[in-house]
Design a protein around this motif. Sequence first.
Motif, PDB file in Angstrom:
ATOM      1  N   GLY A 133     -12.898  -4.844   2.430  1.00  0.00           N
ATOM      2  CA  GLY A 133     -12.653  -4.625   1.014  1.00  0.00           C
ATOM      3  C   GLY A 133     -11.478  -3.697   0.805  1.00  0.00           C
ATOM      4  N   MET A 134     -10.874  -3.792  -0.383  1.00  0.00           N
ATOM      5  CA  MET A 134      -9.733  -2.932  -0.693  1.00  0.00           C
ATOM      6  C   MET A 134      -9.457  -2.935  -2.184  1.00  0.00           C
ATOM      7  SD  MET A 134      -6.740  -5.525  -0.910  1.00  0.00           S
ATOM      8  CE  MET A 134      -5.938  -4.314  -1.752  1.00  0.00           C
ATOM      9  N   VAL A 135      -8.860  -1.838  -2.621  1.00  0.00           N
ATOM     10  CA  VAL A 135      -8.335  -1.753  -3.972  1.00  0.00           C
ATOM     11  C   VAL A 135      -7.074  -0.908  -3.896  1.00  0.00           C
ATOM     12  CG1 VAL A 135      -9.702   0.286  -4.644  1.00  0.00           C
ATOM     13  CG2 VAL A 135      -8.868  -1.279  -6.403  1.00  0.00           C
ATOM     14  N   ARG A 136      -6.081  -1.292  -4.665  1.00  0.00           N
ATOM     15  CA  ARG A 136      -4.879  -0.467  -4.743  1.00  0.00           C
ATOM     16  C   ARG A 136      -4.486  -0.329  -6.201  1.00  0.00           C
ATOM     17  NH1 ARG A 136       0.292  -2.524  -4.811  1.00  0.00           N
ATOM     18  NH2 ARG A 136       0.321  -4.759  -5.235  1.00  0.00           N
ATOM     19  N   VAL A 137      -3.880   0.836  -6.513  1.00  0.00           N
ATOM     20  CA  VAL A 137      -3.626   1.237  -7.896  1.00  0.00           C
ATOM     21  C   VAL A 137      -2.195   1.738  -8.041  1.00  0.00           C
ATOM     22  CG1 VAL A 137      -4.270   2.927  -9.667  1.00  0.00           C
ATOM     23  CG2 VAL A 137      -6.034   1.890  -8.234  1.00  0.00           C
ATOM     24  N   LEU A 138      -1.572   1.386  -9.155  1.00  0.00           N
ATOM     25  CA  LEU A 138      -0.297   1.977  -9.567  1.00  0.00           C
ATOM     26  C   LEU A 138      -0.574   2.820 -10.804  1.00  0.00           C
ATOM     27  CD1 LEU A 138       2.223  -0.992  -9.236  1.00  0.00           C
ATOM     28  CD2 LEU A 138       1.686   0.789  -7.581  1.00  0.00           C
ATOM     29  N   PHE A 186       0.834  -1.204   0.000  1.00  0.00           N
ATOM     30  CA  PHE A 186       0.000   0.000   0.000  1.00  0.00           C
ATOM     31  C   PHE A 186       0.869   1.253   0.000  1.00  0.00           C
ATOM     32  CE2 PHE A 186      -3.270  -2.948   1.124  1.00  0.00           C
ATOM     33  CZ  PHE A 186      -4.415  -2.400   0.584  1.00  0.00           C
ATOM     34  N   GLN A 187       1.902   1.272   0.812  1.00  0.00           N
ATOM     35  CA  GLN A 187       2.767   2.441   0.896  1.00  0.00           C
ATOM     36  C   GLN A 187       3.409   2.760  -0.452  1.00  0.00           C
ATOM     37  OE1 GLN A 187       5.519   1.615   4.070  1.00  0.00           O
ATOM     38  NE2 GLN A 187       3.959   1.837   5.650  1.00  0.00           N
ATOM     39  N   ASN A 188       3.609   1.746  -1.271  1.00  0.00           N
ATOM     40  CA  ASN A 188       4.237   1.936  -2.576  1.00  0.00           C
ATOM     41  C   ASN A 188       3.226   2.026  -3.714  1.00  0.00           C
ATOM     42  OD1 ASN A 188       7.098   1.973  -1.872  1.00  0.00           O
ATOM     43  ND2 ASN A 188       6.699  -0.095  -1.129  1.00  0.00           N
ATOM     44  N   SER A 189       1.967   2.156  -3.383  1.00  0.00           N
ATOM     45  CA  SER A 189       0.913   2.317  -4.387  1.00  0.00           C
ATOM     46  C   SER A 189       0.615   3.798  -4.581  1.00  0.00           C
ATOM     47  CB  SER A 189      -0.357   1.586  -3.940  1.00  0.00           C
ATOM     48  OG  SER A 189      -0.132   0.194  -3.874  1.00  0.00           O
ATOM     49  N   THR A 190       0.018   4.114  -5.714  1.00  0.00           N
ATOM     50  CA  THR A 190      -0.347   5.494  -6.020  1.00  0.00           C
ATOM     51  C   THR A 190      -1.617   5.893  -5.287  1.00  0.00           C
ATOM     52  OG1 THR A 190       0.587   5.125  -8.220  1.00  0.00           O
ATOM     53  CG2 THR A 190      -0.706   7.136  -7.899  1.00  0.00           C
ATOM     54  N   TRP A 191      -2.644   5.057  -5.386  1.00  0.00           N
ATOM     55  CA  TRP A 191      -3.919   5.308  -4.725  1.00  0.00           C
ATOM     56  C   TRP A 191      -4.394   4.023  -4.087  1.00  0.00           C
ATOM     57  CZ3 TRP A 191      -4.791   6.815 -10.242  1.00  0.00           C
ATOM     58  CH2 TRP A 191      -4.469   8.151 -10.468  1.00  0.00           C
ATOM     59  N   ALA A 192      -5.194   4.164  -3.049  1.00  0.00           N
ATOM     60  CA  ALA A 192      -5.805   2.990  -2.427  1.00  0.00           C
ATOM     61  C   ALA A 192      -7.065   3.412  -1.693  1.00  0.00           C
ATOM     62  CB  ALA A 192      -4.835   2.319  -1.467  1.00  0.00           C
ATOM     63  N   TYR A 193      -8.003   2.497  -1.654  1.00  0.00           N
ATOM     64  CA  TYR A 193      -9.215   2.647  -0.858  1.00  0.00           C
ATOM     65  C   TYR A 193      -9.389   1.363  -0.055  1.00  0.00           C
ATOM     66  CZ  TYR A 193     -10.505   6.533  -3.909  1.00  0.00           C
ATOM     67  OH  TYR A 193     -10.519   7.726  -4.603  1.00  0.00           O
ATOM     68  N   THR A 194      -9.810   1.506   1.182  1.00  0.00           N
ATOM     69  CA  THR A 194     -10.142   0.357   2.010  1.00  0.00           C
ATOM     70  C   THR A 194     -11.571   0.535   2.509  1.00  0.00           C
ATOM     71  OG1 THR A 194      -9.132   1.440   3.943  1.00  0.00           O
ATOM     72  CG2 THR A 194      -7.770  -0.150   2.724  1.00  0.00           C
ATOM     73  N   VAL A 195     -12.266  -0.570   2.688  1.00  0.00           N
ATOM     74  CA  VAL A 195     -13.651  -0.555   3.141  1.00  0.00           C
ATOM     75  C   VAL A 195     -13.709  -1.236   4.494  1.00  0.00           C
ATOM     76  CG1 VAL A 195     -16.027  -1.186   2.583  1.00  0.00           C
ATOM     77  CG2 VAL A 195     -14.404  -0.718   0.734  1.00  0.00           C
ATOM     78  N   TRP A 196     -14.405  -0.579   5.435  1.00  0.00           N
ATOM     79  CA  TRP A 196     -14.421  -1.034   6.821  1.00  0.00           C
ATOM     80  C   TRP A 196     -15.844  -1.260   7.312  1.00  0.00           C
ATOM     81  CZ3 TRP A 196      -9.820  -1.904   9.315  1.00  0.00           C
ATOM     82  CH2 TRP A 196      -8.676  -1.484   8.619  1.00  0.00           C
ATOM     83  N   ASP A 197     -16.014  -2.365   8.024  1.00  0.00           N
ATOM     84  CA  ASP A 197     -17.229  -2.664   8.762  1.00  0.00           C
ATOM     85  C   ASP A 197     -16.818  -2.659  10.230  1.00  0.00           C
ATOM     86  OD1 ASP A 197     -19.713  -3.435   9.609  1.00  0.00           O
ATOM     87  OD2 ASP A 197     -19.576  -5.491   8.874  1.00  0.00           O
ATOM     88  N   ASP A 198     -17.057  -1.560  10.898  1.00  0.00           N
ATOM     89  CA  ASP A 198     -16.515  -1.298  12.238  1.00  0.00           C
ATOM     90  C   ASP A 198     -14.985  -1.342  12.161  1.00  0.00           C
ATOM     91  OD1 ASP A 198     -18.982  -0.849  13.539  1.00  0.00           O
ATOM     92  OD2 ASP A 198     -19.293  -3.008  13.723  1.00  0.00           O
ATOM     93  N   ASN A 199     -14.344  -2.265  12.864  1.00  0.00           N
ATOM     94  CA  ASN A 199     -12.874  -2.342  12.878  1.00  0.00           C
ATOM     95  C   ASN A 199     -12.330  -3.429  11.962  1.00  0.00           C
ATOM     96  OD1 ASN A 199     -12.508  -0.233  14.743  1.00  0.00           O
ATOM     97  ND2 ASN A 199     -13.051  -1.622  16.416  1.00  0.00           N
TER      98      ASN A 199
END
Length: 151
Positions: free
Chosen positions: A64-69, A47-60
């Motif tokens: 879900g997640m997506v990461r993009v270069l 994730f730290q080396n990705s351009t963009w990322a989204y994570t999906v959370w249900d409480d803690n």
Amino acid sequence: MYQYFNGYIIREGTQNIPADQVERLFIDAGWVRRTPEWQKEKFTLIFQNSTWAYTVWDDNEMIGMVRVLSDQVMAATIMDLAVHSSHRGKGIGQKLVGLCLQKLPHGDWFAHTSSNNYSFYEQLGFEVKDPNHNGTCAYYGYIEARKAGHR
């Protein structure tokens, strides 16, 4: 940044993504199993080396997640898109891809995926480049922009 979607929280960002949460999603997706302890940091580093990322959370719990270069100008590749099996079919994957496309709406988008995911990407406007094998799906933002009269 974060937003709400169907009772979930979607967070944007590439920092502070918990490795154990990523590993859990990857195990559920069948992408990894029994990662050695010394190697678990890779789940945060990707994730730290990705351009963009989204994570999906249900409480803690990250469900879900997506990461993009990307070069952030012309092209981007969805590297990983995962939704936990217990939360699939709720539009989460579609929402994540939609958020990605908004980042580079007139760019070329690619997703290397297995053939069982082709119909998912086709529903979102991607073209399957090699339907006979696991391969790449492509979304050409400039074509969509032209269809919409922006170019």
